[in-house]
Every structure is written in C-alpha cells, then in structure tokens.
Design a protein around this motif. Structure first.
Motif, short mmCIF file in Angstrom:
data_model
loop_
_atom_site.label_atom_id
_atom_site.label_comp_id
_atom_site.label_asym_id
_atom_site.label_seq_id
_atom_site.Cartn_x
_atom_site.Cartn_y
_atom_site.Cartn_z
N ARG A 107 12.29 118.41 32.20
CA ARG A 107 13.34 118.82 31.26
C ARG A 107 13.77 117.61 30.44
NH1 ARG A 107 15.74 123.75 31.69
NH2 ARG A 107 15.12 125.03 33.47
N GLN A 108 13.81 117.78 29.14
CA GLN A 108 14.10 116.66 28.24
C GLN A 108 15.34 116.95 27.40
OE1 GLN A 108 11.03 114.18 26.03
NE2 GLN A 108 11.61 115.61 24.44
N HIS A 109 16.24 115.98 27.35
CA HIS A 109 17.44 116.08 26.52
C HIS A 109 17.48 114.86 25.60
CE1 HIS A 109 19.03 119.34 29.03
NE2 HIS A 109 18.58 118.64 30.06
N ILE A 110 17.77 115.09 24.33
CA ILE A 110 17.82 114.02 23.35
C ILE A 110 19.21 113.98 22.74
CG2 ILE A 110 16.81 113.09 21.22
CD1 ILE A 110 14.32 114.73 21.82
N ARG A 111 19.78 112.79 22.64
CA ARG A 111 21.11 112.68 22.04
C ARG A 111 21.23 111.36 21.28
NH1 ARG A 111 25.74 110.66 26.21
NH2 ARG A 111 24.58 109.01 27.25
N ALA A 112 22.11 111.36 20.30
CA ALA A 112 22.42 110.13 19.56
C ALA A 112 23.41 109.31 20.36
CB ALA A 112 23.00 110.49 18.19
N VAL A 113 23.25 107.99 20.35
CA VAL A 113 24.15 107.09 21.06
C VAL A 113 24.47 105.90 20.18
CG1 VAL A 113 23.33 107.76 23.36
CG2 VAL A 113 22.24 105.85 22.15
N ILE A 114 25.53 105.20 20.55
CA ILE A 114 25.86 103.92 19.93
C ILE A 114 25.33 102.81 20.83
CG2 ILE A 114 27.72 102.40 19.17
CD1 ILE A 114 27.31 104.84 17.41
N ILE A 115 24.59 101.90 20.26
CA ILE A 115 23.97 100.83 21.04
C ILE A 115 25.05 99.87 21.54
CG2 ILE A 115 22.35 98.91 20.99
CD1 ILE A 115 21.00 101.62 20.81
N THR A 116 25.12 99.73 22.86
CA THR A 116 26.09 98.83 23.48
C THR A 116 25.60 97.39 23.36
OG1 THR A 116 25.00 98.96 25.64
CG2 THR A 116 26.68 100.64 25.14
N PRO A 117 26.48 96.42 23.58
CA PRO A 117 26.04 95.01 23.53
C PRO A 117 24.90 94.72 24.49
CG PRO A 117 28.43 95.12 23.43
CD PRO A 117 27.96 96.52 23.69
N GLU A 118 24.95 95.31 25.69
CA GLU A 118 23.87 95.08 26.66
C GLU A 118 22.55 95.62 26.14
OE1 GLU A 118 22.66 96.22 31.27
OE2 GLU A 118 24.45 97.08 30.35
N LEU A 119 22.57 96.86 25.61
CA LEU A 119 21.35 97.45 25.07
C LEU A 119 20.89 96.72 23.81
CD1 LEU A 119 22.02 101.27 25.50
CD2 LEU A 119 20.29 99.91 26.68
N ALA A 120 21.84 96.25 23.00
CA ALA A 120 21.49 95.53 21.77
C ALA A 120 20.68 94.30 22.08
CB ALA A 120 22.77 95.17 21.01
N SER A 121 21.07 93.58 23.13
CA SER A 121 20.33 92.39 23.52
C SER A 121 18.91 92.74 23.95
CB SER A 121 21.07 91.68 24.66
OG SER A 121 20.33 90.57 25.12
N ALA A 122 18.76 93.83 24.70
CA ALA A 122 17.44 94.23 25.17
C ALA A 122 16.55 94.72 24.03
CB ALA A 122 17.58 95.32 26.23
N LEU A 123 17.14 95.42 23.05
CA LEU A 123 16.36 96.02 21.97
C LEU A 123 16.26 95.14 20.73
CD1 LEU A 123 17.71 99.69 22.21
CD2 LEU A 123 15.50 98.84 23.00
N ALA A 124 16.94 94.00 20.76
CA ALA A 124 16.92 93.06 19.63
C ALA A 124 17.47 93.70 18.36
CB ALA A 124 15.51 92.52 19.39
N VAL A 125 18.61 94.43 18.51
CA VAL A 125 19.29 95.03 17.36
C VAL A 125 20.77 94.67 17.46
CG1 VAL A 125 17.65 96.93 17.15
CG2 VAL A 125 19.69 97.21 18.58
N ASP A 126 21.52 95.01 16.42
CA ASP A 126 22.96 94.72 16.42
C ASP A 126 23.71 95.75 17.27
OD1 ASP A 126 22.62 92.56 14.72
OD2 ASP A 126 22.81 93.82 12.91
N PRO A 127 24.69 95.30 18.04
CA PRO A 127 25.52 96.26 18.78
C PRO A 127 26.31 97.14 17.83
CG PRO A 127 26.43 94.05 18.94
CD PRO A 127 25.10 93.91 18.29
N GLY A 128 26.58 98.36 18.23
CA GLY A 128 27.33 99.29 17.40
C GLY A 128 26.47 100.09 16.45
N THR A 129 25.18 99.80 16.39
CA THR A 129 24.28 100.59 15.54
C THR A 129 23.87 101.86 16.27
OG1 THR A 129 22.38 99.32 16.35
CG2 THR A 129 23.42 98.58 14.30
#
Length: 242
Positions: free
Chosen positions: A179-201
C-alpha cells in the motif's frame, strides 16, 4: 470466532524451511504427524500446508507427500500503477547507504509518518539512496522492519538493494500487497542536510506498507524526495463495457 491456528502452524513450518530444518527436496512430516506435533485437527494442518503451497515453498504430490521446492527467483504480480517487481527494479538501481540500524520504540512522530502504533518495537534502518555518479542522494530512506523479521538487520552490511526480497528469502514469506501513500511535506533541517537542499522547501514523501500473505505488516518504508527532483506519472484507461 475464526480459527487462526493454521497460521501459527504455517509460520512455524515456514521458519523451519528457511532455517534448513527441511531442505529443498525433503518431505515435510505427514499430516498425522503434524496433527500430533501441533495438537490440531487435520483441517488445520491442511490449511497450513495450503498456505505454504500458495507461497511456492512446497508441492503436494500423490504418494510422495509434501515436498520442499526451490523458491522462484521472482514472482509475477498484476501491475496497477506500479508493480511490486517494479519496486525491486527501482531500488536495485540506486545504492542504499545506511546511516543507522537499530531496534527502536516507535514515537509519536514516527507513528505519524508510518502509521505504526506508538510504543511498539521495530528495527529502524535509515540512510540515503544514491544513483551511481550523482553527488546528491535520490531520497532519504527509512525502513521499519517488523521485529519478527529483525534478524535481516545482520545481513545488511553488504546489502544495498531492497530489503523486502531479503525478508522473503530468509523467512520464506511472500509479500503480496504494498500500500502506497504519497503526500507533500516541508523539508526539515535534518532532511535538508541529507538531501542537500534548503530547509523549508517542498518535498514529496512516499510511505509504503508491505503485507505478507498472512496479513502481517513485514515492513514500512518512508522515502522523502526533494520536490524538484521527483516526478510521479501514471496512465489511466477508460473501462469500456463488453
């Protein structure tokens, strides 16, 4: 009340097949012997053996009893938006770099993102999935594995592909539904560091729940992608009457 004793019998036999107690080509005990061992009726034993046949672990032959057979390399599933085999192909094409691998107690935040009950124990395997030649990861990946299957955690040091086929092979179970669920999220500072993007995007989070033929959730996966780096496409067909 529904009698689920056959599930217990099937689970125990499945584990013994995976552990090599009954190697490929060997016979399982007779129905009478299994009835005595598990203190259940012949109907319960037959239902348990039916489960093993559905999982392609055994075949029943006249005058030969129930024989353990090799598992097929892959299973075929009907494709809807995406097939289970497609999930294997995607994960196999992107190396999984593990940051942490430990048993945890599900807290409220993890419960909200996974749907798992708070306070239960699961094996948490977290890291980044990265395509060859790309500096930035494709996504941040979190695996939450049912403690009944947590033994696969010991095998992940050299394993970079998807985990659920490993669960199938080690424990002799079959994943029959995702079962798959897809949702929009705001990138947290922790995730931003891992994904190499700006937090809050903006980001896109995909949560998948993997269920066995016995109706047990074996694994929940959460993949978080940077919004600009992910596209999800599907084709819809009109159903016409005959």
């Amino acid at each position: 009340m529904t009698d689920h004793r056959y599930l217990r019998v099937a689970r125990e036999l499945r584990k013994e097949i995976a552990d090599g107690v009954y190697p490929i080509g060997s016979q399982l005990p007779t129905e009478h012997e299994l009835c005595e061992r598990f203190a259940v009726s012949r109907y319960t034993v037959r239902e348990a053996l039916r489960r093993l046949r559905e999982d392609n672990l055994v075949v029943s032959r006249p005058r030969a009893g129930t024989v353990v057979i090799p598992r097929a390399a892959t299973n075929c599933y009907a494709q809807d938006v995406v097939s289970i085999d497609d999930l294997v192909a995607f994960a196999a094409g992107a190396e999984f770099e593990i940051d942490s691998n430990a048993m945890i107690t599900i807290d409220d935040d993890v419960s909200a993102s996974t749907g798992l009950p708070a306070g239960t124990e699961w094996l948490a395997v977290r890291g980044n999935r990265r395509a060859e030649g790309q500096a930035a990861p494709i996504c941040r990946t979190e695996y939450y594995i049912n403690r009944d299957f947590a033994r696969v955690g010991r095998l992940l040091q050299r394993h970079t592909g998807p985990i659920f086929p490993l669960i199938e092979d080690v424990f002799g179970v079959s994943i029959v539904e995702v079962r798959q669920h897809i949702r929009a999220v705001i990138i947290t500072p922790e995730l931003a560091s891992a994904l190499a993007v700006d937090p809050g995007t903006a980001g896109l989070q995909m949560q998948r729940s993997y269920t066995t033929s016995e109706g047990e959730v074996a694994q929940v996966t959460v993949n978080t992608h940077a919004g600009d780096d992910y596209r999800y496409s599907m084709t819809l067909h009109r159903v016409t009457g005959s």
